[in-house]
Design a protein around this motif. Structure first.
Motif, PDB file in Angstrom:
ATOM      1  N   ALA A  29      -0.104  14.103 -31.200  1.00  0.00           N
ATOM      2  CA  ALA A  29       0.155  13.275 -30.025  1.00  0.00           C
ATOM      3  C   ALA A  29       1.105  12.119 -30.361  1.00  0.00           C
ATOM      4  O   ALA A  29       2.027  11.820 -29.589  1.00  0.00           O
ATOM      5  CB  ALA A  29      -1.154  12.729 -29.467  1.00  0.00           C
ATOM      6  N   LEU A  30       0.905  11.492 -31.515  1.00  0.00           N
ATOM      7  CA  LEU A  30       1.803  10.401 -31.914  1.00  0.00           C
ATOM      8  C   LEU A  30       3.227  10.905 -32.147  1.00  0.00           C
ATOM      9  O   LEU A  30       4.203  10.229 -31.773  1.00  0.00           O
ATOM     10  CB  LEU A  30       1.267   9.716 -33.168  1.00  0.00           C
ATOM     11  N   ILE A  31       3.351  12.083 -32.729  1.00  0.00           N
ATOM     12  CA  ILE A  31       4.688  12.663 -32.930  1.00  0.00           C
ATOM     13  C   ILE A  31       5.342  12.980 -31.588  1.00  0.00           C
ATOM     14  O   ILE A  31       6.528  12.706 -31.383  1.00  0.00           O
ATOM     15  CB  ILE A  31       4.594  13.916 -33.827  1.00  0.00           C
ATOM     16  N   ALA A  32       4.573  13.526 -30.652  1.00  0.00           N
ATOM     17  CA  ALA A  32       5.118  13.840 -29.327  1.00  0.00           C
ATOM     18  C   ALA A  32       5.571  12.570 -28.603  1.00  0.00           C
ATOM     19  O   ALA A  32       6.638  12.556 -27.970  1.00  0.00           O
ATOM     20  CB  ALA A  32       4.081  14.584 -28.492  1.00  0.00           C
ATOM     21  N   ILE A  33       4.795  11.519 -28.706  1.00  0.00           N
ATOM     22  CA  ILE A  33       5.178  10.254 -28.059  1.00  0.00           C
ATOM     23  C   ILE A  33       6.417   9.671 -28.733  1.00  0.00           C
ATOM     24  O   ILE A  33       7.320   9.164 -28.061  1.00  0.00           O
ATOM     25  CB  ILE A  33       4.000   9.265 -28.067  1.00  0.00           C
ATOM     26  N   ALA A  34       6.496   9.751 -30.049  1.00  0.00           N
ATOM     27  CA  ALA A  34       7.680   9.236 -30.760  1.00  0.00           C
ATOM     28  C   ALA A  34       8.935  10.003 -30.350  1.00  0.00           C
ATOM     29  O   ALA A  34      10.001   9.397 -30.146  1.00  0.00           O
ATOM     30  CB  ALA A  34       7.468   9.336 -32.266  1.00  0.00           C
ATOM     31  N   ILE A  35       8.822  11.313 -30.222  1.00  0.00           N
ATOM     32  CA  ILE A  35       9.973  12.113 -29.785  1.00  0.00           C
ATOM     33  C   ILE A  35      10.362  11.755 -28.356  1.00  0.00           C
ATOM     34  O   ILE A  35      11.545  11.712 -28.012  1.00  0.00           O
ATOM     35  CB  ILE A  35       9.658  13.613 -29.923  1.00  0.00           C
ATOM     36  N   THR A  36       9.384  11.453 -27.518  1.00  0.00           N
ATOM     37  CA  THR A  36       9.636  11.118 -26.114  1.00  0.00           C
ATOM     38  C   THR A  36      10.338   9.767 -25.966  1.00  0.00           C
ATOM     39  O   THR A  36      10.973   9.512 -24.947  1.00  0.00           O
ATOM     40  CB  THR A  36       8.310  11.110 -25.338  1.00  0.00           C
ATOM     41  N   LEU A  37      10.251   8.933 -26.974  1.00  0.00           N
ATOM     42  CA  LEU A  37      10.911   7.625 -26.879  1.00  0.00           C
ATOM     43  C   LEU A  37      12.435   7.755 -26.803  1.00  0.00           C
ATOM     44  O   LEU A  37      13.096   6.915 -26.194  1.00  0.00           O
ATOM     45  CB  LEU A  37      10.504   6.735 -28.049  1.00  0.00           C
ATOM     46  N   VAL A  38      12.986   8.813 -27.384  1.00  0.00           N
ATOM     47  CA  VAL A  38      14.449   9.010 -27.342  1.00  0.00           C
ATOM     48  C   VAL A  38      14.936   9.186 -25.895  1.00  0.00           C
ATOM     49  O   VAL A  38      15.812   8.439 -25.437  1.00  0.00           O
ATOM     50  CB  VAL A  38      14.881  10.190 -28.247  1.00  0.00           C
ATOM     51  N   PRO A  39      14.408  10.150 -25.118  1.00  0.00           N
ATOM     52  CA  PRO A  39      14.874  10.250 -23.733  1.00  0.00           C
ATOM     53  C   PRO A  39      14.494   9.031 -22.890  1.00  0.00           C
ATOM     54  O   PRO A  39      15.210   8.686 -21.938  1.00  0.00           O
ATOM     55  CB  PRO A  39      14.202  11.516 -23.188  1.00  0.00           C
ATOM     56  N   THR A  40      13.419   8.355 -23.252  1.00  0.00           N
ATOM     57  CA  THR A  40      13.046   7.144 -22.511  1.00  0.00           C
ATOM     58  C   THR A  40      14.122   6.070 -22.663  1.00  0.00           C
ATOM     59  O   THR A  40      14.526   5.440 -21.679  1.00  0.00           O
ATOM     60  CB  THR A  40      11.692   6.616 -23.011  1.00  0.00           C
ATOM     61  N   VAL A  41      14.612   5.887 -23.875  1.00  0.00           N
ATOM     62  CA  VAL A  41      15.678   4.905 -24.114  1.00  0.00           C
ATOM     63  C   VAL A  41      16.963   5.327 -23.408  1.00  0.00           C
ATOM     64  O   VAL A  41      17.658   4.503 -22.798  1.00  0.00           O
ATOM     65  CB  VAL A  41      15.907   4.718 -25.637  1.00  0.00           C
ATOM     66  N   VAL A  42      17.286   6.620 -23.452  1.00  0.00           N
ATOM     67  CA  VAL A  42      18.492   7.126 -22.777  1.00  0.00           C
ATOM     68  C   VAL A  42      18.385   6.902 -21.271  1.00  0.00           C
ATOM     69  O   VAL A  42      19.336   6.436 -20.635  1.00  0.00           O
ATOM     70  CB  VAL A  42      18.714   8.621 -23.095  1.00  0.00           C
ATOM     71  N   PHE A  43      17.230   7.231 -20.680  1.00  0.00           N
ATOM     72  CA  PHE A  43      17.038   7.030 -19.241  1.00  0.00           C
ATOM     73  C   PHE A  43      17.144   5.549 -18.887  1.00  0.00           C
ATOM     74  O   PHE A  43      17.719   5.184 -17.858  1.00  0.00           O
ATOM     75  CB  PHE A  43      15.678   7.561 -18.796  1.00  0.00           C
ATOM     76  N   ALA A  44      16.610   4.678 -19.733  1.00  0.00           N
ATOM     77  CA  ALA A  44      16.675   3.238 -19.477  1.00  0.00           C
ATOM     78  C   ALA A  44      18.112   2.736 -19.534  1.00  0.00           C
ATOM     79  O   ALA A  44      18.498   1.834 -18.777  1.00  0.00           O
ATOM     80  CB  ALA A  44      15.810   2.490 -20.481  1.00  0.00           C
ATOM     81  N   ALA A  45      18.925   3.323 -20.410  1.00  0.00           N
ATOM     82  CA  ALA A  45      20.329   2.912 -20.518  1.00  0.00           C
ATOM     83  C   ALA A  45      21.155   3.448 -19.347  1.00  0.00           C
ATOM     84  O   ALA A  45      22.045   2.758 -18.848  1.00  0.00           O
ATOM     85  CB  ALA A  45      20.921   3.400 -21.838  1.00  0.00           C
ATOM     86  N   LEU A  46      20.875   4.683 -18.909  1.00  0.00           N
ATOM     87  CA  LEU A  46      21.648   5.279 -17.816  1.00  0.00           C
ATOM     88  C   LEU A  46      21.267   4.728 -16.448  1.00  0.00           C
ATOM     89  O   LEU A  46      22.135   4.550 -15.586  1.00  0.00           O
ATOM     90  CB  LEU A  46      21.467   6.805 -17.815  1.00  0.00           C
ATOM     91  N   TRP A  47      20.000   4.503 -16.222  1.00  0.00           N
ATOM     92  CA  TRP A  47      19.521   4.031 -14.932  1.00  0.00           C
ATOM     93  C   TRP A  47      18.642   2.798 -15.113  1.00  0.00           C
ATOM     94  O   TRP A  47      17.425   2.832 -14.913  1.00  0.00           O
ATOM     95  CB  TRP A  47      18.726   5.125 -14.235  1.00  0.00           C
ATOM     96  N   PRO A  48      19.247   1.655 -15.454  1.00  0.00           N
ATOM     97  CA  PRO A  48      18.452   0.456 -15.746  1.00  0.00           C
ATOM     98  C   PRO A  48      17.755  -0.147 -14.522  1.00  0.00           C
ATOM     99  O   PRO A  48      16.760  -0.849 -14.672  1.00  0.00           O
ATOM    100  CB  PRO A  48      19.472  -0.522 -16.333  1.00  0.00           C
ATOM    101  N   ASP A  49      18.279   0.132 -13.333  1.00  0.00           N
ATOM    102  CA  ASP A  49      17.713  -0.485 -12.130  1.00  0.00           C
ATOM    103  C   ASP A  49      16.612   0.352 -11.487  1.00  0.00           C
ATOM    104  O   ASP A  49      16.067  -0.039 -10.457  1.00  0.00           O
ATOM    105  CB  ASP A  49      18.825  -0.728 -11.100  1.00  0.00           C
ATOM    106  N   THR A  50      16.298   1.490 -12.077  1.00  0.00           N
ATOM    107  CA  THR A  50      15.261   2.355 -11.496  1.00  0.00           C
ATOM    108  C   THR A  50      14.099   2.488 -12.471  1.00  0.00           C
ATOM    109  O   THR A  50      14.136   2.001 -13.598  1.00  0.00           O
ATOM    110  CB  THR A  50      15.824   3.770 -11.212  1.00  0.00           C
ATOM    111  N   GLY A  51      13.095   3.189 -12.046  1.00  0.00           N
ATOM    112  CA  GLY A  51      11.937   3.422 -12.902  1.00  0.00           C
ATOM    113  C   GLY A  51      12.029   4.742 -13.652  1.00  0.00           C
ATOM    114  O   GLY A  51      11.022   5.264 -14.124  1.00  0.00           O
TER     115      GLY A  51
END
Length: 137
Positions: A29-51
């Motif tokens: 589970a910790l590995i899956a969450i760590a891997i998920t942080l990459v697209p989370t950062v990308v989504f935050a950079a591409l769409w900063p004004d949305t959720g």
């Protein structure tokens, strides 16, 4: 029939009761969450004004909660004749060519079975090798 055991054939005994390891589940589970942080950062950079940044983490958490709630379905038994999964699927022990560690469990080579969240792969290998060498299979 003993409580918690699958129906056994004549002269069949349980050598190993595989109960999924919570420690291995937490590590996966910790590995899956760590891997998920990459697209989370990308989504935050591409769409900063949305959720949108929370979507990958939310999906990962939903999958992990579902997996945790159904963790018991990964139980299995190794007998002196076969490997039996919780759902009733089984495979003759003499068809098992080996035990290969994978992502969050093991694959039993030759029979296309996966055991999830195995606490000690070496113990599982030893039990299968022992049963095969005894010639009960």
């Amino acid at each position: 029939m003993t409580k918690g055991l699958p129906p056994l054939e004549d002269d069949e005994t349980v050598l190993h009761d595989h109960v999924p390891s919570m420690r291995k589940f937490r590590k996966a589970a910790l590995i899956a969450i760590a891997i998920t942080l990459v697209p989370t950062v990308v989504f935050a950079a591409l769409w900063p004004d949305t959720g949108a940044a929370v979507v990958p983490l939310l999906l990962t958490c939903v999958v992990l909660v579902q997996e945790r709630l159904t963790l018991g379905r990964h139980r299995a038994w190794v007998t002196n004749q076969r490997v039996i999964l919780q759902g009733g699927r089984d495979a003759p022990l003499w068809d098992v060519a080996g035990v290969t560690p994978r992502w969050a469990g093991v694959i039993l080579d030759g029979v296309d079975l996966r055991l999830a969240y195995v606490a000690d792969v070496q113990v599982l290998r030893d039990v299968i090798t022992f049963a095969q060498s005894k010639g009960d299979t």
